[in-house]
Design a protein around this motif. Structure first.
Motif, short mmCIF file in Angstrom:
data_model
loop_
_atom_site.label_atom_id
_atom_site.label_comp_id
_atom_site.label_asym_id
_atom_site.label_seq_id
_atom_site.Cartn_x
_atom_site.Cartn_y
_atom_site.Cartn_z
N SER A 1 0.86 -1.18 0.00
CA SER A 1 0.00 0.00 0.00
C SER A 1 0.90 1.23 0.00
O SER A 1 1.95 1.24 0.63
CB SER A 1 -0.90 0.02 1.23
OG SER A 1 -1.82 -1.05 1.19
N VAL A 2 0.45 2.28 -0.69
CA VAL A 2 1.24 3.49 -0.81
C VAL A 2 0.64 4.56 0.10
O VAL A 2 -0.58 4.77 0.12
CB VAL A 2 1.26 3.98 -2.28
CG1 VAL A 2 2.09 5.25 -2.42
CG2 VAL A 2 1.81 2.89 -3.20
N TYR A 3 1.53 5.24 0.84
CA TYR A 3 1.11 6.27 1.78
C TYR A 3 1.87 7.56 1.50
O TYR A 3 3.08 7.55 1.28
CB TYR A 3 1.39 5.84 3.22
CG TYR A 3 0.65 4.58 3.59
CD1 TYR A 3 -0.64 4.64 4.11
CD2 TYR A 3 1.22 3.33 3.39
CE1 TYR A 3 -1.33 3.49 4.43
CE2 TYR A 3 0.53 2.17 3.70
CZ TYR A 3 -0.74 2.26 4.22
OH TYR A 3 -1.43 1.13 4.53
N ASN A 4 1.15 8.68 1.51
CA ASN A 4 1.76 10.00 1.40
C ASN A 4 1.84 10.53 2.82
O ASN A 4 0.82 10.84 3.44
CB ASN A 4 0.93 10.92 0.53
CG ASN A 4 1.54 12.30 0.37
OD1 ASN A 4 2.32 12.74 1.20
ND2 ASN A 4 1.18 12.98 -0.70
N VAL A 5 3.05 10.64 3.36
CA VAL A 5 3.24 10.98 4.76
C VAL A 5 3.62 12.45 4.98
O VAL A 5 4.05 12.82 6.07
CB VAL A 5 4.27 10.05 5.43
CG1 VAL A 5 3.73 8.62 5.48
CG2 VAL A 5 5.60 10.09 4.72
N ALA A 6 3.45 13.29 3.96
CA ALA A 6 3.84 14.70 4.06
C ALA A 6 3.19 15.39 5.25
O ALA A 6 3.85 16.13 5.98
CB ALA A 6 3.49 15.44 2.76
N LYS A 7 1.91 15.15 5.48
CA LYS A 7 1.18 15.81 6.56
C LYS A 7 1.41 15.16 7.93
O LYS A 7 0.94 15.66 8.94
CB LYS A 7 -0.31 15.85 6.24
CG LYS A 7 -0.63 16.71 5.04
CD LYS A 7 -2.10 16.70 4.73
CE LYS A 7 -2.36 17.55 3.48
NZ LYS A 7 -3.75 17.44 3.06
N PHE A 8 2.14 14.05 7.94
CA PHE A 8 2.37 13.32 9.19
C PHE A 8 3.80 13.52 9.70
O PHE A 8 4.10 13.13 10.82
CB PHE A 8 2.07 11.83 8.97
CG PHE A 8 2.12 11.00 10.22
CD1 PHE A 8 1.29 11.28 11.29
CD2 PHE A 8 2.99 9.94 10.33
CE1 PHE A 8 1.32 10.51 12.45
CE2 PHE A 8 3.03 9.16 11.47
CZ PHE A 8 2.19 9.45 12.54
#
Length: 132
Positions: free
Chosen positions: A28-35
């Motif tokens: 699964s792909v996650y965009n972690v910019a906001k985390f």
């Protein structure tokens, strides 16, 4: 009638070349910019893993069920089928309590029986005669 949302697919190259910090965990792909600023382990950990498959690193830490639930907020899609991992890395949510040992045989009642016999003999031959 609502349309079902189509899952976006990414190649590993897409993840690596993304301008946003993205990583792969269990295909699964996650965009972690906001985390980044909220990550308890520090943003460096996420930045170090960004652009690649972070499954092993994620599982080595043993993230909690709450952390796994929080991941859903950063999910953006799946790795394309031709690039999915063949190996199966199992989720690690930390230490699990040991199962109670149960013999279930004759030894499970032998110790209590021995203690009961010893107590009866002690009473019969030591305590009872002393009381008289």
């Amino acid at each position: 009638m609502a349309k079902a949302k189509e899952t976006k697919t990414f190649s590993l190259k897409d993840v690596k070349e993304s301008k946003e910090p993205m990583l792969v965990i269990h295909d699964s792909v996650y965009n972690v910019a906001k985390f980044l600023e909220e990550h308890p382990g520090g943003e460096e950990v996420l930045i170090e893993q960004a652009g690649g498959d972070a499954t092993e690193a994620f599982e080595d830490v043993g993230h909690s069920a709450d952390a796994r639930e929080l991941m859903k907020d950063y999910y953006v899609g799946e790795v394309q089928a031709s690039e999915k991992r063949n190996e199966d890395i199992q989720p690690n949510t930390g230490p699990t309590p040991a199962a109670p040992k149960s013999n279930g045989g004759w030894s499970s009642w032998l110790l209590p029986l021995g203690i009961a016999i010893a107590a009866a003999l002690l009473y019969r031959f030591v305590i009872a005669p002393a009381a008289n």
